[in-house]
Design a protein around this motif. Structure first.
Motif, PDB file in Angstrom:
ATOM      1  N   SER A 289       2.547   4.530   0.995  1.00  0.00           N
ATOM      2  CA  SER A 289       2.752   5.007   2.360  1.00  0.00           C
ATOM      3  C   SER A 289       2.052   6.331   2.634  1.00  0.00           C
ATOM      4  O   SER A 289       1.718   6.633   3.779  1.00  0.00           O
ATOM      5  CB  SER A 289       4.252   5.144   2.641  1.00  0.00           C
ATOM      6  OG  SER A 289       4.844   6.064   1.735  1.00  0.00           O
TER       7      SER A 289
ATOM      8  N   ARG B  48      -9.186  -2.427   3.929  1.00  0.00           N
ATOM      9  CA  ARG B  48      -7.879  -2.586   3.286  1.00  0.00           C
ATOM     10  C   ARG B  48      -8.013  -3.330   1.960  1.00  0.00           C
ATOM     11  O   ARG B  48      -7.344  -2.996   0.974  1.00  0.00           O
ATOM     12  CB  ARG B  48      -6.918  -3.305   4.239  1.00  0.00           C
ATOM     13  CG  ARG B  48      -6.526  -2.461   5.439  1.00  0.00           C
ATOM     14  CD  ARG B  48      -5.404  -3.094   6.251  1.00  0.00           C
ATOM     15  NE  ARG B  48      -5.833  -4.284   6.976  1.00  0.00           N
ATOM     16  CZ  ARG B  48      -6.358  -4.279   8.196  1.00  0.00           C
ATOM     17  NH1 ARG B  48      -6.575  -3.130   8.820  1.00  0.00           N
ATOM     18  NH2 ARG B  48      -6.683  -5.413   8.797  1.00  0.00           N
TER      19      ARG B  48
ATOM     20  N   HIS C  97      -4.356   4.475   6.313  1.00  0.00           N
ATOM     21  CA  HIS C  97      -4.566   3.032   6.379  1.00  0.00           C
ATOM     22  C   HIS C  97      -5.947   2.729   6.959  1.00  0.00           C
ATOM     23  O   HIS C  97      -6.229   3.110   8.102  1.00  0.00           O
ATOM     24  CB  HIS C  97      -3.485   2.370   7.239  1.00  0.00           C
ATOM     25  CG  HIS C  97      -2.131   2.403   6.608  1.00  0.00           C
ATOM     26  ND1 HIS C  97      -1.586   1.319   5.949  1.00  0.00           N
ATOM     27  CD2 HIS C  97      -1.221   3.391   6.511  1.00  0.00           C
ATOM     28  CE1 HIS C  97      -0.391   1.642   5.483  1.00  0.00           C
ATOM     29  NE2 HIS C  97      -0.145   2.893   5.806  1.00  0.00           N
TER      30      HIS C  97
ATOM     31  N   MET D  95       0.838  -1.192   0.000  1.00  0.00           N
ATOM     32  CA  MET D  95       0.000   0.000   0.000  1.00  0.00           C
ATOM     33  C   MET D  95       0.879   1.250   0.000  1.00  0.00           C
ATOM     34  O   MET D  95       1.931   1.279   0.630  1.00  0.00           O
ATOM     35  CB  MET D  95      -0.914   0.008   1.228  1.00  0.00           C
ATOM     36  CG  MET D  95      -1.949   1.118   1.234  1.00  0.00           C
ATOM     37  SD  MET D  95      -3.026   1.015   2.679  1.00  0.00           S
ATOM     38  CE  MET D  95      -3.791  -0.580   2.397  1.00  0.00           C
TER      39      MET D  95
ATOM     40  N   THR E 295      -8.793   0.845   8.971  1.00  0.00           N
ATOM     41  CA  THR E 295      -8.651   0.103  10.221  1.00  0.00           C
ATOM     42  C   THR E 295      -9.239  -1.303  10.151  1.00  0.00           C
ATOM     43  O   THR E 295      -9.082  -2.074  11.093  1.00  0.00           O
ATOM     44  CB  THR E 295      -9.323   0.865  11.365  1.00  0.00           C
ATOM     45  OG1 THR E 295     -10.712   1.051  11.052  1.00  0.00           O
ATOM     46  CG2 THR E 295      -8.669   2.221  11.582  1.00  0.00           C
TER      47      THR E 295
END
Length: 289
Positions: free
Chosen positions: A3, A14, A7, A1, A9
């Motif tokens: 950076s 995801r 992100h 992924m 949770t």
């Protein structure tokens, strides 16, 4: 992924983000307007998309199957307040207004709409006197939305108290005219049944044959769209649910189901810009391979 991207949770979130990045040409990005692309303001007529929204969307949209704005506002109003018309890169943008009862697309530049519900006109005529009779608190005011009518309590001396006091009576009024009451943040909207963001989003995703979807919203009216994405995920289509916490805190019911919560429209725009950057970099790497 990548950076630079936030992100999610949850595992489902995801997976949704990974699917969007892996096959953007099959992905749909769907966005609420007020509180998501535009800050919440005391006067809804003064709302405008965040200055970075159009540049971010115009950079992102060419990589995707589609970008769609899903809003309770009239479609034409959202287009004007968003500054979406005639923007290079947004030539296939779609705006679903009035929870899908209206549709504007950048290709034609026109709004298509179904016939209005007769109950809205009846409520519009009755509402001022009705609010007087039930003792609506000073500062409460009516917003005319064309295919719906909304009562705002944000300017009242006790906004939450006014909201709670009016919820029952307005629900009864809506039901009497064949409408439903949709609560939001210090606003109560009376609108026709069968109009919600979940129905609008699901229909649009079927139309586009989406392989993945990102949906971002900020209020209770976005819960049906969340439910539509959750249903798709249960059927195997990856999805990412984003909550825009446009004020001091997110709406609890929305935040509890979100895969990713970001602090308001500026952060939503940052997410969109980050996605555009990641996809541009990915294309460059692919061409150099």
């Amino acid at each position: 992924m990548v950076s630079s991207l936030p992100h999610p949770t949850t595992a489902a979130g995801r997976d949704g983000l990974a699917a969007l990045l892996a096959r953007p040409e099959k992905a749909v990005v769907a966005l609420d307007f007020d509180g998501t692309l535009a800050e919440i303001v005391p006067d809804p007529e003064q709302a405008r998309a965040h200055p970075g929204a159009v540049p971010a969307l115009s950079a992102l949209a060419p990589h995707l199957a589609a970008v769609v704005v899903v809003t309770g506002r009239p479609a034409g109003v959202a287009v004007r307040y968003g500054g979406f018309a005639g923007v290079p890169g947004l030539d296939h943008l779609v705006v679903l207004g009035h929870y899908g009862a209206e549709r504007w697309d950048a290709v034609s530049g026109t709004v298509q709409a179904a016939a209005p519900h007769p109950g809205v006109a009846a409520v519009r005529a009755e509402l001022p006197g009705f609010l007087d009779r039930v003792g609506a608190w000073p500062g409460t005011w009516i917003e005319e939305k064309g295919r719906a009518v909304a009562v705002h309590t944000r300017r009242a001396e006790d906004p939450q108290g006014a909201f709670e006091a009016l919820k029952g009576p307005l629900g009864d009024l809506a039901a009497r005219h064949g409408l439903v009451l949709e609560p939001g943040r210090m606003v109560l909207e009376l609108r026709p049944p069968g109009m919600d963001k979940g129905v609008a989003l699901a229909d649009f995703l079927r139309e586009t044959g989406a392989g993945s979807v990102l949906y971002a919203g900020d209020d209770l009216g976005d819960l049906p769209a969340y439910a539509a994405v959750e249903k798709l995920r249960s059927d195997g289509t990856p999805g990412l649910l984003v909550c825009s916490a446009a004020e001091s805190a997110a709406v609890p019911d929305l935040a509890a189901r979100a895969d990713l919560t970001v602090p308001g429209p500026a952060a939503v725009v940052g997410l969109l810009a980050g996605l555009a950057e990641a996809l541009t970099e990915g294309e460059g790497a692919g061409q150099g391979a």
